[in-house]
Motif scaffolding. Structure first.
Motif, PDB file in Angstrom:
ATOM      1  N   LYS A  80       0.844  -1.180   0.000  1.00  0.00           N
ATOM      2  CA  LYS A  80       0.000   0.000   0.000  1.00  0.00           C
ATOM      3  C   LYS A  80       0.889   1.243   0.000  1.00  0.00           C
ATOM      4  N   PRO A  81       0.314   2.419  -0.192  1.00  0.00           N
ATOM      5  CA  PRO A  81       1.108   3.648  -0.155  1.00  0.00           C
ATOM      6  C   PRO A  81       1.893   3.842   1.143  1.00  0.00           C
ATOM      7  N   ASP A  82       1.371   3.276   2.254  1.00  0.00           N
ATOM      8  CA  ASP A  82       2.081   3.439   3.535  1.00  0.00           C
ATOM      9  C   ASP A  82       3.196   2.410   3.730  1.00  0.00           C
ATOM     10  N   GLY A  83       3.426   1.565   2.705  1.00  0.00           N
ATOM     11  CA  GLY A  83       4.516   0.600   2.774  1.00  0.00           C
ATOM     12  C   GLY A  83       4.146  -0.745   3.348  1.00  0.00           C
ATOM     13  N   THR A  84       2.926  -0.908   3.846  1.00  0.00           N
ATOM     14  CA  THR A  84       2.481  -2.194   4.371  1.00  0.00           C
ATOM     15  C   THR A  84       1.799  -2.996   3.271  1.00  0.00           C
ATOM     16  N   PRO A  85       1.820  -4.333   3.350  1.00  0.00           N
ATOM     17  CA  PRO A  85       1.222  -5.147   2.283  1.00  0.00           C
ATOM     18  C   PRO A  85      -0.297  -5.111   2.296  1.00  0.00           C
ATOM     19  N   TRP A  86      -0.881  -5.396   1.136  1.00  0.00           N
ATOM     20  CA  TRP A  86      -2.330  -5.493   1.020  1.00  0.00           C
ATOM     21  C   TRP A  86      -2.787  -6.832   1.590  1.00  0.00           C
ATOM     22  N   ASP A  87      -2.773  -6.930   2.901  1.00  0.00           N
ATOM     23  CA  ASP A  87      -3.227  -8.136   3.592  1.00  0.00           C
ATOM     24  C   ASP A  87      -4.740  -8.039   3.752  1.00  0.00           C
ATOM     25  N   LEU A  88      -5.468  -8.767   2.912  1.00  0.00           N
ATOM     26  CA  LEU A  88      -6.925  -8.659   2.903  1.00  0.00           C
ATOM     27  C   LEU A  88      -7.602  -9.520   3.964  1.00  0.00           C
ATOM     28  N   SER A  89      -6.808 -10.069   4.876  1.00  0.00           N
ATOM     29  CA  SER A  89      -7.404 -10.717   6.042  1.00  0.00           C
ATOM     30  C   SER A  89      -7.665  -9.674   7.135  1.00  0.00           C
ATOM     31  N   ILE A  90      -7.141  -8.456   6.934  1.00  0.00           N
ATOM     32  CA  ILE A  90      -7.324  -7.358   7.876  1.00  0.00           C
ATOM     33  C   ILE A  90      -8.535  -6.532   7.449  1.00  0.00           C
ATOM     34  N   LYS A  92      -9.533  -3.530   8.068  1.00  0.00           N
ATOM     35  CA  LYS A  92      -9.230  -2.174   7.615  1.00  0.00           C
ATOM     36  C   LYS A  92      -8.824  -2.174   6.143  1.00  0.00           C
ATOM     37  N   ASN A  93      -8.050  -3.163   5.739  1.00  0.00           N
ATOM     38  CA  ASN A  93      -7.629  -3.248   4.344  1.00  0.00           C
ATOM     39  C   ASN A  93      -8.790  -3.626   3.430  1.00  0.00           C
ATOM     40  N   GLN A  94      -9.701  -4.448   3.929  1.00  0.00           N
ATOM     41  CA  GLN A  94     -10.888  -4.775   3.141  1.00  0.00           C
ATOM     42  C   GLN A  94     -11.732  -3.526   2.891  1.00  0.00           C
ATOM     43  N   VAL A  95     -11.866  -2.701   3.910  1.00  0.00           N
ATOM     44  CA  VAL A  95     -12.628  -1.456   3.767  1.00  0.00           C
ATOM     45  C   VAL A  95     -11.963  -0.557   2.728  1.00  0.00           C
ATOM     46  N   GLU A  96     -10.635  -0.476   2.775  1.00  0.00           N
ATOM     47  CA  GLU A  96      -9.905   0.345   1.808  1.00  0.00           C
ATOM     48  C   GLU A  96     -10.052  -0.218   0.397  1.00  0.00           C
ATOM     49  N   ALA A  97     -10.019  -1.535   0.280  1.00  0.00           N
ATOM     50  CA  ALA A  97     -10.159  -2.164  -1.037  1.00  0.00           C
ATOM     51  C   ALA A  97     -11.546  -1.910  -1.619  1.00  0.00           C
ATOM     52  N   GLU A  98     -12.576  -2.007  -0.776  1.00  0.00           N
ATOM     53  CA  GLU A  98     -13.944  -1.741  -1.242  1.00  0.00           C
ATOM     54  C   GLU A  98     -14.079  -0.282  -1.672  1.00  0.00           C
ATOM     55  N   VAL A 138     -10.061 -23.179   7.595  1.00  0.00           N
ATOM     56  CA  VAL A 138     -11.162 -23.056   6.631  1.00  0.00           C
ATOM     57  C   VAL A 138     -11.889 -21.725   6.806  1.00  0.00           C
ATOM     58  N   ARG A 139     -12.030 -21.265   8.055  1.00  0.00           N
ATOM     59  CA  ARG A 139     -12.689 -19.967   8.258  1.00  0.00           C
ATOM     60  C   ARG A 139     -11.895 -18.845   7.599  1.00  0.00           C
ATOM     61  N   ALA A 140     -10.582 -18.864   7.742  1.00  0.00           N
ATOM     62  CA  ALA A 140      -9.751 -17.835   7.121  1.00  0.00           C
ATOM     63  C   ALA A 140      -9.927 -17.856   5.602  1.00  0.00           C
ATOM     64  N   ALA A 141      -9.950 -19.054   5.029  1.00  0.00           N
ATOM     65  CA  ALA A 141     -10.080 -19.191   3.576  1.00  0.00           C
ATOM     66  C   ALA A 141     -11.459 -18.755   3.092  1.00  0.00           C
ATOM     67  N   THR A 142     -12.509 -19.134   3.810  1.00  0.00           N
ATOM     68  CA  THR A 142     -13.863 -18.767   3.379  1.00  0.00           C
ATOM     69  C   THR A 142     -14.116 -17.268   3.575  1.00  0.00           C
ATOM     70  N   ASN A 143     -13.432 -16.656   4.529  1.00  0.00           N
ATOM     71  CA  ASN A 143     -13.532 -15.204   4.679  1.00  0.00           C
ATOM     72  C   ASN A 143     -13.042 -14.506   3.414  1.00  0.00           C
ATOM     73  N   HIS A 144     -11.960 -15.005   2.856  1.00  0.00           N
ATOM     74  CA  HIS A 144     -11.421 -14.417   1.629  1.00  0.00           C
ATOM     75  C   HIS A 144     -12.366 -14.650   0.442  1.00  0.00           C
ATOM     76  N   ILE A 145     -12.966 -15.832   0.392  1.00  0.00           N
ATOM     77  CA  ILE A 145     -13.943 -16.117  -0.664  1.00  0.00           C
ATOM     78  C   ILE A 145     -15.122 -15.152  -0.559  1.00  0.00           C
ATOM     79  N   GLU A 146     -15.640 -14.989   0.647  1.00  0.00           N
ATOM     80  CA  GLU A 146     -16.806 -14.126   0.857  1.00  0.00           C
ATOM     81  C   GLU A 146     -16.489 -12.687   0.464  1.00  0.00           C
ATOM     82  N   PHE A 147     -15.304 -12.213   0.822  1.00  0.00           N
ATOM     83  CA  PHE A 147     -14.935 -10.840   0.492  1.00  0.00           C
ATOM     84  C   PHE A 147     -14.788 -10.667  -1.024  1.00  0.00           C
ATOM     85  N   THR A 148     -14.145 -11.628  -1.672  1.00  0.00           N
ATOM     86  CA  THR A 148     -13.981 -11.565  -3.127  1.00  0.00           C
ATOM     87  C   THR A 148     -15.336 -11.515  -3.824  1.00  0.00           C
TER      88      THR A 148
END
Length: 259
Positions: A80-90, A92-98, A138-148
């Motif tokens: 991201k612009p602040d130098g941290t990775p786009w970790d979409l398990s976070i 805050k990053n999901q909100v920014e991505a949306e 599995v919860r971590a993985a399905t969270n990513h599916i749901e967000f996508t």
């Protein structure tokens, strides 16, 4: 937590039935979450032709080289612009991505969340885990599916295009969370073989039977043509060779970009 209700062996390791129970419960949980979510749609004019989530710049790179408008690519390997990775398990990053999807909408959004948790190989590994360990993975993985899929829904609601990609054998295709996308008119799936699109490992073709879900009939029709005729040998994806499957080859990107 419901781990104690998951079928397990005397040594605490989950059984085959227990694995099924975990997927069923988490699918139900994530589907309910998706049904409750109110989709807020931005109908702004598109600012780019293609953007990617859960992928470094691959299709967007090819887009730029072919004169199309490249968009953004969000992935752990991209900062991201602040130098941290786009970790979409976070969250805050999901909100920014949306917000990015709303402010810089693409004509086509390509989503390819991690598929390892839904693979046949991982299914074998689950049998060496406790119920809670399987639930967490599995919860971590399905969270990513749901967000996508939430991002994909926003694309459809706004009259734009999406593409969701996972291997044909991935357990994710059996989830109600994924199947609910078929409520949208024009959404379909197509299976194809990556060996027909140039995928290789150690100089040999890699089949990688793959499925995409999309609301673009043009993309679906083009990919449907790439079926292996069995005239060549495929190298087995063992001994670390599977890493090549994480990369989109240029020919695949070119087919996607012929919107």
């Amino acid at each position: 937590m419901y781990a104690r209700y998951i079928d397990s062996k005397p040594d605490g390791k989950v059984t085959k039935e227990g694995i099924r129970q975990v997927f069923e419960r988490l699918d139900k949980e994530q589907t309910a979450k998706a049904e409750r979510r109110r989709i807020k749609v931005s109908r702004k004019k598109t600012t780019n032709d293609v953007s990617e989530v859960y992928s470094p710049p691959r299709i967007t790179d090819v887009a730029e080289s072919t004169g199309l408008r490249p968009g953004w690519a969000l992935d752990l390997t991209v900062n991201k612009p602040d130098g941290t990775p786009w970790d979409l398990s976070i969250k805050k990053n999901q909100v920014e991505a949306e917000r990015m999807l709303d402010e810089e909408p693409p004509e086509l959004l390509v989503g390819s969340p991690m598929c390892a948790a839904f693979s046949s190989l991982q299914n074998l590994n689950y049998r060496n885990m406790t119920a809670q360990e399987v639930i967490d993975k599995v919860r971590a993985a399905t969270n990513h599916i749901e967000f996508t899929l939430m991002l994909c829904e926003k694309q459809v609601e706004a009259g734009r295009l999406f593409l969701f990609e996972h291997p044909v054998q991935a357990r994710s295709w059996n989830m109600k969370l994924v199947k609910r996308m078929f409520k949208y008119k024009g959404v379909c799936t197509v299976d194809f073989d990556f060996c027909q699109l140039g995928m290789q490992s150690e100089g040999h073709p890699v089949k990688k039977r793959t499925r995409v879900m999309t609301n673009s009939p043009k993309i679906a029709n083009r990919l449907a043509k790439f079926q292996c005729d069995g005239s060549h040998w495929h190298i087995p994806l063992a001994n670390g060779r599977a890493s090549v499957c994480q990369v989109y080859f240029r020919e695949f990107c070119a087919q996607i970009l012929s919107l």
